[in-house]
Design an enzyme around this catalytic site. Sequence first.
Site, mmCIF file in Angstrom:
data_model
loop_
_atom_site.group_PDB
_atom_site.id
_atom_site.type_symbol
_atom_site.label_atom_id
_atom_site.label_comp_id
_atom_site.label_asym_id
_atom_site.label_seq_id
_atom_site.Cartn_x
_atom_site.Cartn_y
_atom_site.Cartn_z
ATOM 1 C CE1 TYR A 1 -3.768 2.400 0.676
ATOM 2 C CE2 TYR A 1 -2.486 3.185 2.545
ATOM 3 C CZ TYR A 1 -3.552 3.329 1.686
ATOM 4 O OH TYR A 1 -4.414 4.401 1.824
HETATM 5 N N1 LIG Z 1 -9.588 5.356 5.577
HETATM 6 C C1 LIG Z 1 -8.383 5.846 5.760
HETATM 7 O O1 LIG Z 1 -7.902 5.923 6.908
HETATM 8 C C2 LIG Z 1 -7.589 6.354 4.575
HETATM 9 C C3 LIG Z 1 -6.396 7.048 4.871
HETATM 10 C C4 LIG Z 1 -5.634 7.521 3.823
HETATM 11 C C5 LIG Z 1 -6.041 7.324 2.508
HETATM 12 N N2 LIG Z 1 -7.195 6.644 2.244
HETATM 13 C C6 LIG Z 1 -7.547 6.451 0.838
HETATM 14 O O2 LIG Z 1 -8.851 6.906 0.614
HETATM 15 C C7 LIG Z 1 -9.429 6.202 -0.489
HETATM 16 C C8 LIG Z 1 -10.800 5.684 -0.075
HETATM 17 O O3 LIG Z 1 -10.634 4.754 0.987
HETATM 18 P P1 LIG Z 1 -11.712 4.513 2.137
HETATM 19 O O4 LIG Z 1 -11.024 4.661 3.418
HETATM 20 O O5 LIG Z 1 -12.936 5.290 1.850
HETATM 21 O O6 LIG Z 1 -11.936 2.945 1.969
HETATM 22 P P2 LIG Z 1 -13.189 2.094 1.479
HETATM 23 O O7 LIG Z 1 -14.388 2.443 2.262
HETATM 24 O O8 LIG Z 1 -12.679 0.704 1.471
HETATM 25 O O9 LIG Z 1 -13.432 2.613 -0.010
HETATM 26 C C9 LIG Z 1 -12.647 2.207 -1.091
HETATM 27 C C10 LIG Z 1 -13.433 2.451 -2.343
HETATM 28 O O10 LIG Z 1 -12.629 2.099 -3.476
HETATM 29 C C11 LIG Z 1 -13.417 1.247 -4.304
HETATM 30 N N3 LIG Z 1 -12.620 0.385 -5.159
HETATM 31 C C12 LIG Z 1 -11.775 -0.603 -4.816
HETATM 32 N N4 LIG Z 1 -11.265 -1.164 -5.914
HETATM 33 C C13 LIG Z 1 -11.808 -0.522 -6.969
HETATM 34 C C14 LIG Z 1 -11.697 -0.635 -8.372
HETATM 35 N N5 LIG Z 1 -10.915 -1.561 -8.940
HETATM 36 N N6 LIG Z 1 -12.395 0.208 -9.165
HETATM 37 C C15 LIG Z 1 -13.212 1.136 -8.619
HETATM 38 N N7 LIG Z 1 -13.389 1.280 -7.311
HETATM 39 C C16 LIG Z 1 -12.687 0.462 -6.497
HETATM 40 C C17 LIG Z 1 -14.272 0.459 -3.339
HETATM 41 O O11 LIG Z 1 -15.338 -0.124 -4.040
HETATM 42 P P3 LIG Z 1 -16.017 -1.527 -3.591
HETATM 43 O O12 LIG Z 1 -17.046 -1.122 -2.582
HETATM 44 O O13 LIG Z 1 -16.579 -2.050 -4.861
HETATM 45 O O14 LIG Z 1 -14.919 -2.388 -3.034
HETATM 46 C C18 LIG Z 1 -14.701 1.581 -2.400
HETATM 47 O O15 LIG Z 1 -15.734 2.341 -2.961
HETATM 48 C C19 LIG Z 1 -8.443 5.117 -0.860
HETATM 49 O O16 LIG Z 1 -7.684 5.513 -1.963
HETATM 50 C C20 LIG Z 1 -7.569 5.007 0.386
HETATM 51 O O17 LIG Z 1 -6.283 4.524 0.088
HETATM 52 C C21 LIG Z 1 -7.977 6.161 3.261
#
Ligand SMILES: NC(=O)c1ccc[n+]([C@@H]2O[C@H](COP(=O)([O-])OP(=O)(O)OC[C@H]3O[C@@H](n4cnc5c(N)ncnc54)[C@H](OP(=O)(O)O)[C@@H]3O)[C@@H](O)[C@H]2O)c1
Length: 290
Positions: free
Chosen positions: A151
């Site tokens: 990651y």
């Molecule tokens: N949460 C944190 O603490 C955090 C911190 C730093 C950065 N981020 C970043 O923020 C972003 C969103 O993460 P989140 O925390 O909201 O996690 P999340 O709830 O797991 O959301 C991830 C999203 O990405 C989608 N996704 C995964 N693979 C995909 C693909 N091949 N094509 C299109 N969509 C896809 C998922 O869709 P499905 O529902 O279909 O799986 C889901 O809608 C990510 O890039 C993550 O790295 C998060």
Amino acid sequence: MSKIMSQQKSVLVTGASSGIGLATAEYLAVQGFHVYAGARDMRALGALSKNSNITPVQLDVTDREDIAEVKRIIEGKGTGLFGLVNNAGITKAGALMDVSVEDMRAQFEVNLFGVHQITRALFPFILQVKGRIVMMSSDSGFFATPFVGPYCSSKFALEGYADSLRREITPYGVKVVLIEPGRIVTAIWDKGEKSIADAQHHSMFWKEAKALGEYSIRKGKTTGLPPIAVAGIVHQALTLEKPKLRYIVAKNSFEYRLMKIFPAWYVDRLVLKKVREVTRLAEKNTQSSK
Ligand SMILES: NC(=O)c1ccc[n+]([C@@H]2O[C@H](COP(=O)([O-])OP(=O)(O)OC[C@H]3O[C@@H](n4cnc5c(N)ncnc54)[C@H](OP(=O)(O)O)[C@@H]3O)[C@@H](O)[C@H]2O)c1
């Protein structure tokens, strides 16, 4: 069917089915944007699909056909595209020496190649209106934690990608903004729990990897900011005349700034100390629960 007003700016948010993407799509729609909300499974968009400012689109960022179809939809609606929020992401964790090449590829397939694929496809729309591209990076895009190597590598790569892209396209009026969230309370942590449960217990790194993984998940779930905190920053990135190039969205952003300026050997020492401390604590807890 949503009715799009001619003065509305359109934005596409990838990964809008949960967490930060869902909150962002909703927030931007409330703020008056017309939002193309991308989801692999459109049923997961739920109530969002009923918002008149939202057009749900089937979008797996690794799928060329989905991307071509999204392009056709935008052309068909004649809205153009002002903003692209590259939010979709997955997390592959584990000790690097245990991570298969297939898992490493899968990580980059979504977090980097998916971003490249969709950005290239939609760039002509954005160029036309001198719009904006927002990249959802992470604190893991500048601070590499052990046992989350795939990651972290993908988010470091995304940061390099965004810096190069910005230096290429700023002269043409398109802005590129990186957002670097720390811990945000989303489904990402539940997914992490599942991957620990599925992990390789025979690894020589298992004790530390498990302890640190469980510690991060616990902290993420209990001390993280709500996704709306990131959504508000995405809005700023899309609307401020002069947005910052990078936004850290975290409670402890001062610590992060320090980590960026401390020498690497010193950061290594701090990280190692933390790993030992967390592993010892996990062992103590296991023994006392026996
Ligand atoms: N949460 C944190 O603490 C955090 C911190 C730093 C950065 N981020 C970043 O923020 C972003 C969103 O993460 P989140 O925390 O909201 O996690 P999340 O709830 O797991 O959301 C991830 C999203 O990405 C989608 N996704 C995964 N693979 C995909 C693909 N091949 N094509 C299109 N969509 C896809 C998922 O869709 P499905 O529902 O279909 O799986 C889901 O809608 C990510 O890039 C993550 O790295 C998060």
